[in-house]
Design an enzyme around this catalytic site. Structure first.
Site, PDB file in Angstrom:
ATOM      1  N   CYS A 291      -2.928 -17.892 -73.944  1.00  0.00           N
ATOM      2  CA  CYS A 291      -2.820 -16.434 -73.945  1.00  0.00           C
ATOM      3  C   CYS A 291      -1.433 -15.959 -74.354  1.00  0.00           C
ATOM      4  O   CYS A 291      -1.200 -14.764 -74.462  1.00  0.00           O
ATOM      5  CB  CYS A 291      -3.145 -15.870 -72.577  1.00  0.00           C
ATOM      6  SG  CYS A 291      -4.774 -16.305 -72.035  1.00  0.00           S
TER       7      CYS A 291
ATOM      8  N   ARG B 296      -5.737  -8.035 -75.365  1.00  0.00           N
ATOM      9  CA  ARG B 296      -6.674  -9.049 -74.882  1.00  0.00           C
ATOM     10  C   ARG B 296      -6.503  -9.296 -73.383  1.00  0.00           C
ATOM     11  O   ARG B 296      -7.481  -9.338 -72.635  1.00  0.00           O
ATOM     12  CB  ARG B 296      -6.479 -10.354 -75.649  1.00  0.00           C
ATOM     13  CG  ARG B 296      -7.149 -11.526 -74.947  1.00  0.00           C
ATOM     14  CD  ARG B 296      -7.284 -12.717 -75.796  1.00  0.00           C
ATOM     15  NE  ARG B 296      -6.057 -13.469 -75.969  1.00  0.00           N
ATOM     16  CZ  ARG B 296      -6.019 -14.692 -76.462  1.00  0.00           C
ATOM     17  NH1 ARG B 296      -7.126 -15.275 -76.846  1.00  0.00           N
ATOM     18  NH2 ARG B 296      -4.894 -15.322 -76.593  1.00  0.00           N
TER      19      ARG B 296
END
Lengths: 228, 293
Positions: free
Chosen positions: B191, B237
């Site tokens: 991430c 996200r």
């Protein structure tokens, strides 16, 4: 109809030669198979100096997803906690592989600790002066909430101690270019201590006692060749 | 390129045979490499863009295939063979020593060398884009990833936390662990968006190539915004992941993370890219309009 151009043929041949060269240069001889088998459990004594194994604390290990990867890469890992007669605790973790490669990075504290939610406050190259010579080590300070964990570690490629990054790759190349596959080891000690410099001093005492408690051969395995 | 093709008409398809030894050589060199890549790092989320990049390279080469069939007025054997041999040595060291970086990087000098030696500078000019694009095939070197992943992750989670906090969510952060309501979310290395920044940059370059804008300023602006867009898309996200987890539960969040988050990332980035491009176009149209008045 002579369609084959000489230039193209020459280039094709050069490419085949390149592939052949790569094949010939690929190291195949594992240096680990030339010497005695490493057995971490036996190499590190269960007690030395004023230290003995303490089973109540488990050192930080890589996350489960990483452990799965590690099992593929590392032939052996050792994770122990030692306690001194004064009640001080030191965590020791060693990872060994007979085929040293990039995967070594997974066990690197700067990567393995943050993966567990630790923050890395600083990383410095240091020197551990022992009775056997100077060990080039890396010192990392990891922190998670109230847990302040100073770490000392070093990496061995073959019989040489090295640092991660470029020196590590170069050490690997030194073996690889002579056709040998080096083995690798990562030795790490840490303690949960809010006093950073005090922790490093204690880790130093611990490591000196540990090295003193080992046979010369094992010592060379764990800490590489000394005094150079 | 058109001059040379006019000089040698009608040679057409038969010329492909010329390339046979080169094609065989390339296969011998790189079939194993790409096989290894496919079996190892292309499997990982971080390098999943690899096969797509390869397809893009092949596609753009195919687009310029005419350049391969045209015998040029002049070749450049000196630089060509030097580059080729250099590339092959780099390949040999990389392949034999397990330095995948060298192995893949070598593709560019090898291909460039072949083009120079057989098709001259003209051939190289026609195929520059797929050659440069091979950069995106290169696995990011470990030290580079290590150096950037942690700070990036930190910033992404920090900004996501602050935005969500400002929006009134009960969110707290400890390092890279986000705590929202009863849930804890670890912002994993993936991430950090480092690798997605790499693949999103590739996307940006393909976009530029497809649009073929003439204006340097226009191209430059888009290139300058590629990385910020990738960074922003990663924050989006993480935020969406947090929101899904918070409102729909942990399980949905995890399923979402595994199935859609990557896709979403690309869509968000693409939308941002299109938006940026639209703004630039609007601005340039307006400026042109004004100067006409």
């Amino acid at each position: 109809m002579m369609m084959l151009d000489r230039r193209m043929l020459l280039i094709g041949l050069l490419m085949f030669a390149g592939a052949g060269l790569a094949y010939v240069m690929t190291p195949t001889k594992k240096i680990a198979s030339e010497s005695d088998k490493v057995n971490l459990e036996k190499m590190i004594p269960e007690s030395f100096g004023e230290w003995r194994i303490d089973t109540s604390v488990v050192p930080v290990l890589p996350s489960p997803e990483l452990l799965a990867k590690l099992e593929k890469i590392y032939n052996q890992t050792l994770a122990r906690t030692y306690i001194s007669s004064k009640g001080q605790r030191i965590m020791l973790s060693i990872a060994y592989s007979d085929d040293q490669n990039e995967g070594m990075n997974i066990h690197r504290p700067e990567i393995c600790y943050p993966a567990q939610g630790f923050d890395i406050l600083r990383t410095v190259a240091g020197e551990l002066v022992t009775q056997y010579g100077k060990l080039p080590v890396t010192r990392v300070l990891a922190q998670q909430r109230a847990r302040n964990e100073p770490i000392t570690y070093w990496v061995i490629v073959g019989d040489k101690i090295t640092f991660f990054g470029l020196p590590h790759k170069l050490a690997q190349l030194r073996y690889g270019l002579t056709g040998k596959v080096a083995d690798g080891m990562l030795v790490r000690v840490s303690s949960i201590d809010s006093d950073e410099s005090g922790a490093y001093r204690l880790q130093q005492e611990f490591l000196e006692a540990m090295l003193a408690g080992m046979s010369e051969k094992d010592r060379a395995r764990i800490a590489g060749r000394f005094g150079v | 390129m058109s001059i040379a093709s006019d000089a040698k008409p009608g040679h057409g398809g038969a010329d492909w045979l010329e390339w046979l030894p080169v094609a065989a050589g390339l296969l011998v060199l790189y079939l194993t490499t790409f096989y290894d890549l496919a079996a190892t790092i292309w499997q990982s989320e971080e390098h999943a863009h690899g096969p797509i990049v390869l397809a893009v390279i092949v596609w753009f080469m195919w687009e310029e295939r005419k350049a391969l069939l045209i015998a040029p007025a002049r070749t450049a054997p000196g630089p060509g063979y030097s580059l080729l041999v250099f590339g092959l040595l780099l390949y040999a060291v990389g392949r034999s020593q397990g330095i995948i970086l060298f192995e893949v990087v070598a593709l560019a000098p090898i291909l460039a060398g072949v083009l120079l030696a057989t098709r001259g500078w003209e051939g190289l000019r026609d195929l520059w884009f797929p050659l440069v694009f091979t950069v995106f095939l290169v696995p990011l070197p470990g030290f580079f990833v290590d150096a950037l992943t942690v700070p990036l992750k930190q910033h992404v989670s920090e900004i996501a936390e602050q935005l969500l906090y400002a929006a009134g969510y009960p969110i707290a952060r400890n390092g890279v662990v986000l705590i929202v309501g009863q849930y804890q979310l670890l912002v994993a290395d993936a991430c950090s968006g480092l690798n997605s920044m790499f693949s999103l940059s590739a996307l940006g370059f393909v976009y530029l190539r497809l649009m073929r804008y003439r204006s340097l300023l226009h191209n430059g602006l888009i290139i300058a915004f590629i990385l910020p867009i990738a960074f922003g898309a990663n924050i989006v996200r993480v935020i969406i992941l947090v929101l899904v987890t918070y409102h729909l539960g942990d399980e949905t969040g995890q399923g979402f993370a595994h199935n859609f988050a990557g896709m979403l990332l690309f869509m968000v980035a693409l939308l941002m890219l299109l938006g940026l491009d639209g703004v630039i176009r609007l601005a340039s149209v307006r400026r042109r309009g004004r100067s006409r008045v």
